[in-house]
Motif scaffolding. Structure first.
Motif, PDB file in Angstrom:
ATOM      1  N   ALA A 195       0.841  -1.195   0.000  1.00 22.60           N
ATOM      2  CA  ALA A 195       0.000   0.000   0.000  1.00 22.60           C
ATOM      3  C   ALA A 195       0.872   1.238   0.000  1.00 22.60           C
ATOM      4  N   LYS A 196       0.365   2.288  -0.612  1.00 22.55           N
ATOM      5  CA  LYS A 196       1.003   3.603  -0.550  1.00 22.55           C
ATOM      6  C   LYS A 196       0.044   4.543   0.162  1.00 22.55           C
ATOM      7  N   LEU A 197       0.497   5.056   1.300  1.00 17.80           N
ATOM      8  CA  LEU A 197      -0.330   5.909   2.149  1.00 17.80           C
ATOM      9  C   LEU A 197       0.440   7.190   2.451  1.00 17.80           C
ATOM     10  N   ASP A 198      -0.164   8.325   2.143  1.00 18.22           N
ATOM     11  CA  ASP A 198       0.498   9.620   2.349  1.00 18.22           C
ATOM     12  C   ASP A 198       1.879   9.648   1.694  1.00 18.22           C
ATOM     13  N   GLY A 199       1.981   9.011   0.543  1.00 15.04           N
ATOM     14  CA  GLY A 199       3.211   9.040  -0.233  1.00 15.04           C
ATOM     15  C   GLY A 199       4.185   7.928   0.071  1.00 15.04           C
ATOM     16  N   TYR A 200       4.032   7.233   1.202  1.00 13.13           N
ATOM     17  CA  TYR A 200       5.006   6.220   1.609  1.00 13.13           C
ATOM     18  C   TYR A 200       4.478   4.818   1.361  1.00 13.13           C
ATOM     19  N   CYS A 201       5.392   3.930   0.969  1.00 10.71           N
ATOM     20  CA  CYS A 201       5.041   2.601   0.483  1.00 10.71           C
ATOM     21  C   CYS A 201       5.271   1.527   1.539  1.00 10.71           C
ATOM     22  N   SER A 202       4.520   0.443   1.378  1.00 11.66           N
ATOM     23  CA  SER A 202       4.835  -0.814   2.057  1.00 11.66           C
ATOM     24  C   SER A 202       5.042  -1.880   1.000  1.00 11.66           C
ATOM     25  N   ASP A 203       5.604  -3.006   1.419  1.00 12.99           N
ATOM     26  CA  ASP A 203       5.868  -4.111   0.493  1.00 12.99           C
ATOM     27  C   ASP A 203       5.918  -5.389   1.323  1.00 12.99           C
ATOM     28  N   GLY A 204       5.127  -6.378   0.961  1.00 17.54           N
ATOM     29  CA  GLY A 204       5.127  -7.631   1.710  1.00 17.54           C
ATOM     30  C   GLY A 204       4.762  -8.798   0.821  1.00 17.54           C
ATOM     31  N   THR A 205       5.151  -9.990   1.217  1.00 19.01           N
ATOM     32  CA  THR A 205       4.784 -11.204   0.490  1.00 19.01           C
ATOM     33  C   THR A 205       4.497 -12.319   1.482  1.00 19.01           C
ATOM     34  N   ARG A 206       3.444 -13.076   1.207  1.00 18.86           N
ATOM     35  CA  ARG A 206       3.158 -14.295   1.928  1.00 18.86           C
ATOM     36  C   ARG A 206       2.789 -15.381   0.913  1.00 18.86           C
ATOM     37  N   THR A 207       3.161 -16.608   1.248  1.00 15.50           N
ATOM     38  CA  THR A 207       2.789 -17.765   0.443  1.00 15.50           C
ATOM     39  C   THR A 207       1.912 -18.671   1.290  1.00 15.50           C
ATOM     40  N   PHE A 208       0.791 -19.091   0.727  1.00 14.76           N
ATOM     41  CA  PHE A 208      -0.201 -19.885   1.448  1.00 14.76           C
ATOM     42  C   PHE A 208      -0.412 -21.222   0.745  1.00 14.76           C
ATOM     43  N   ALA A 209      -0.949 -22.173   1.480  1.00 21.64           N
ATOM     44  CA  ALA A 209      -1.407 -23.433   0.906  1.00 21.64           C
ATOM     45  C   ALA A 209      -2.918 -23.419   0.839  1.00 21.64           C
ATOM     46  N   GLU A 263       7.732 -32.211  -0.688  1.00 23.35           N
ATOM     47  CA  GLU A 263       8.718 -31.320  -1.298  1.00 23.35           C
ATOM     48  C   GLU A 263       8.330 -29.859  -1.115  1.00 23.35           C
ATOM     49  N   GLN A 264       7.075 -29.555  -1.333  1.00 23.93           N
ATOM     50  CA  GLN A 264       6.623 -28.174  -1.186  1.00 23.93           C
ATOM     51  C   GLN A 264       6.676 -27.728   0.276  1.00 23.93           C
ATOM     52  N   ARG A 265       6.257 -28.601   1.172  1.00 24.33           N
ATOM     53  CA  ARG A 265       6.282 -28.247   2.592  1.00 24.33           C
ATOM     54  C   ARG A 265       7.711 -28.032   3.077  1.00 24.33           C
ATOM     55  N   ASP A 266       8.642 -28.916   2.662  1.00 21.95           N
ATOM     56  CA  ASP A 266      10.050 -28.757   3.056  1.00 21.95           C
ATOM     57  C   ASP A 266      10.635 -27.468   2.481  1.00 21.95           C
ATOM     58  N   ALA A 267      10.272 -27.169   1.240  1.00 19.38           N
ATOM     59  CA  ALA A 267      10.770 -25.934   0.629  1.00 19.38           C
ATOM     60  C   ALA A 267      10.249 -24.712   1.373  1.00 19.38           C
ATOM     61  N   TYR A 268       8.994 -24.772   1.818  1.00 24.75           N
ATOM     62  CA  TYR A 268       8.446 -23.648   2.582  1.00 24.75           C
ATOM     63  C   TYR A 268       9.219 -23.456   3.879  1.00 24.75           C
ATOM     64  N   GLU A 269       9.468 -24.539   4.582  1.00 23.84           N
ATOM     65  CA  GLU A 269      10.198 -24.429   5.847  1.00 23.84           C
ATOM     66  C   GLU A 269      11.607 -23.902   5.613  1.00 23.84           C
ATOM     67  N   LEU A 270      12.216 -24.270   4.493  1.00 28.27           N
ATOM     68  CA  LEU A 270      13.551 -23.767   4.159  1.00 28.27           C
ATOM     69  C   LEU A 270      13.512 -22.260   3.942  1.00 28.27           C
ATOM     70  N   PRO A 289      10.623 -24.404 -11.478  1.00 27.62           N
ATOM     71  CA  PRO A 289       9.896 -24.195 -12.735  1.00 27.62           C
ATOM     72  C   PRO A 289       8.861 -25.282 -13.016  1.00 27.62           C
ATOM     73  N   GLY A 290       7.689 -24.830 -13.428  1.00 22.74           N
ATOM     74  CA  GLY A 290       6.621 -25.738 -13.781  1.00 22.74           C
ATOM     75  C   GLY A 290       5.864 -26.333 -12.625  1.00 22.74           C
ATOM     76  N   ARG A 291       6.283 -26.038 -11.374  1.00 20.85           N
ATOM     77  CA  ARG A 291       5.658 -26.686 -10.223  1.00 20.85           C
ATOM     78  C   ARG A 291       5.133 -25.694  -9.199  1.00 20.85           C
ATOM     79  N   PHE A 292       6.025 -24.914  -8.592  1.00 23.48           N
ATOM     80  CA  PHE A 292       5.574 -24.019  -7.527  1.00 23.48           C
ATOM     81  C   PHE A 292       6.651 -22.985  -7.234  1.00 23.48           C
ATOM     82  N   GLY A 293       6.265 -21.991  -6.471  1.00 23.60           N
ATOM     83  CA  GLY A 293       7.198 -20.992  -5.971  1.00 23.60           C
ATOM     84  C   GLY A 293       6.815 -20.574  -4.563  1.00 23.60           C
ATOM     85  N   ILE A 294       7.801 -20.109  -3.800  1.00 24.52           N
ATOM     86  CA  ILE A 294       7.583 -19.674  -2.416  1.00 24.52           C
ATOM     87  C   ILE A 294       8.407 -18.411  -2.187  1.00 24.52           C
ATOM     88  N   ARG A 295       7.777 -17.390  -1.630  1.00 22.86           N
ATOM     89  CA  ARG A 295       8.505 -16.193  -1.200  1.00 22.86           C
ATOM     90  C   ARG A 295       7.840 -15.687   0.065  1.00 22.86           C
TER      91      ARG A 295
END
Length: 367
Positions: free
Chosen positions: A227-241, A248-255, A334-340
């Motif tokens: 969000a940009k509020l009064d000119g100032y920005c935020s930035d966030g990322t969450r990955t959900f199931a 493999e996906q669960r282990d990658a998330y924990e990593l 690639p072709g499967r999933f991503g986590i950030r």
């Protein structure tokens, strides 16, 4: 910090460079400047219109704008700057006013504008390229700026929680992004960048554009928003199931979660951006996933969503108290999933950073 104090700091920096004045503002599309292009002017003066340049030096405090912004500029800068409302082109006005050695930022100046400026000032002015002088001052946020970023982060978190309560499964990525951005606007802000919603194999694209693919049960979905509020920005990322995912996906998330927490802990005053990046990156590399983390760990945030300092393998920056940075490692298959996973944190004078992101980072199953 009061505008007068910012102007004095910049005037001293200009004097230290041996210059008579510095042109602050957009010389790529002057008169039609977007938010990023006007950021230095906004930080210095509070002015956020599309047409504004400041001249600052040991003996100079001038603000140039056109008729459209005359009244607004007078209210904002009249006590600190001499207001100049020009007619015609900005280059002709600068040609009448500049003398001696004058700095300009090459990163904010097009080749064509430099040519026009050179023709306007003639031989009586030496134009000196000085890159990033204002940005170096902007890197360290004052208390007012930090609280503005914190407010933007709170609003963004509220908007995401609202979205998750209403569910995302079965909806196209584009629709989810639209709903989140609409909620941000309803809460009184603007998105600080185009929202990323990337589900399943699309999550392997770090900057995926939301499309018509529907979010399915039993996959990972990454949401990168701000969000940009009064000119100032935020930035966030969450990955959900969105249901049960494989080992493999669960282990990658924990990593990624371990790397992200280690990266946040490494954000300290005096630490180099390169070393902070390495703290998180080595964990991913030791797990055999190093080639799946191809971007930097983070970046500064303020009036722009991407500012110095940088946290990356190639960064030459050293963190200072008052820096506000993201910490956002990822793994992309690639072709499967991503986590950030991404938080926005403030470098403190002594000790761990202040985390402005309040949402849980443990893997959450959503509907």
């Amino acid at each position: 910090m009061a505008p007068e104090r910012r102007v004095e700091r910049l005037a001293q920096a200009v004097a230290d460079e041996g210059l008579d004045a510095l042109i602050v503002g957009d010389l790529v599309t002057p008169g039609d400047s977007g938010p990023d292009a006007i950021a230095n002017v906004r930080w210095l003066t509070g002015f956020a219109g599309t047409s504004g340049l400041a001249l600052v030096g040991p003996e100079r405090r001038e603000f140039l704008t056109d008729f459209r912004y005359a009244e607004r500029a007078e209210r904002l800068v009249g006590d600190v700057f001499e207001l100049v409302v020009f007619e015609g082109t900005i280059f002709k006005e600068l040609g009448r006013r500049l003398r001696g050695q004058v700095g300009f930022d090459p990163a904010a100046t097009s080749v064509r504008s430099h040519q026009k400026l050179s023709e306007a000032v003639g031989d009586r002015v030496e134009l000196v390229a000085v890159e990033g002088l204002v940005e170096r001052l902007r890197r360290v946020k004052d208390d007012e700026e930090i609280e503005a970023i914190a407010a933007a982060a709170r609003l963004a978190d509220d908007a995401l929680e609202w979205l998750l309560e209403r569910g995302v499964v079965g909806k196209p990525e584009r629709r989810v992004a639209f709903e989140l951005e609409t909620r941000i606007r309803e809460l009184g802000a603007e998105p600080s960048f185009p929202t990323i919603v990337a589900a399943g194999p699309n999550g392997a694209l770090p900057h995926a554009a939301p499309g018509e693919r529907e979010i399915e049960p039993g996959e990972l979905v990454t949401i990168d928003w701000g969000a940009k509020l009064d000119g100032y920005c935020s930035d966030g990322t969450r990955t959900f199931a969105t249901g049960e995912i494989d080992t493999e996906q669960r282990d990658a998330y924990e990593l990624v979660l371990r790397a992200q927490r280690a990266g946040v802990e490494a954000v300290r005053a005096g630490a180099s951006g390169r070393n902070v990046d390495a703290v998180a990156r080595v964990l991913i590399e030791e797990a055999g996933m190093g080639e799946r983390f191809g971007h930097g760990l983070g970046h500064g945030v303020g009036l722009q969503v991407h500012e110095p300092p940088r946290l990356s393998r190639h960064s030459e920056d050293v963190l200072e108290a008052g820096n506000v940075v993201t910490v956002e490692p990822g793994v992309y298959v690639p072709g499967r999933f991503g986590i950030r996973i991404e938080d926005i944190v403030v470098v403190t004078p002594d000790g761990p950073p202040r985390n402005l992101s309040r949402l849980d980072k443990e893997l959450q199953v959503i509907s």
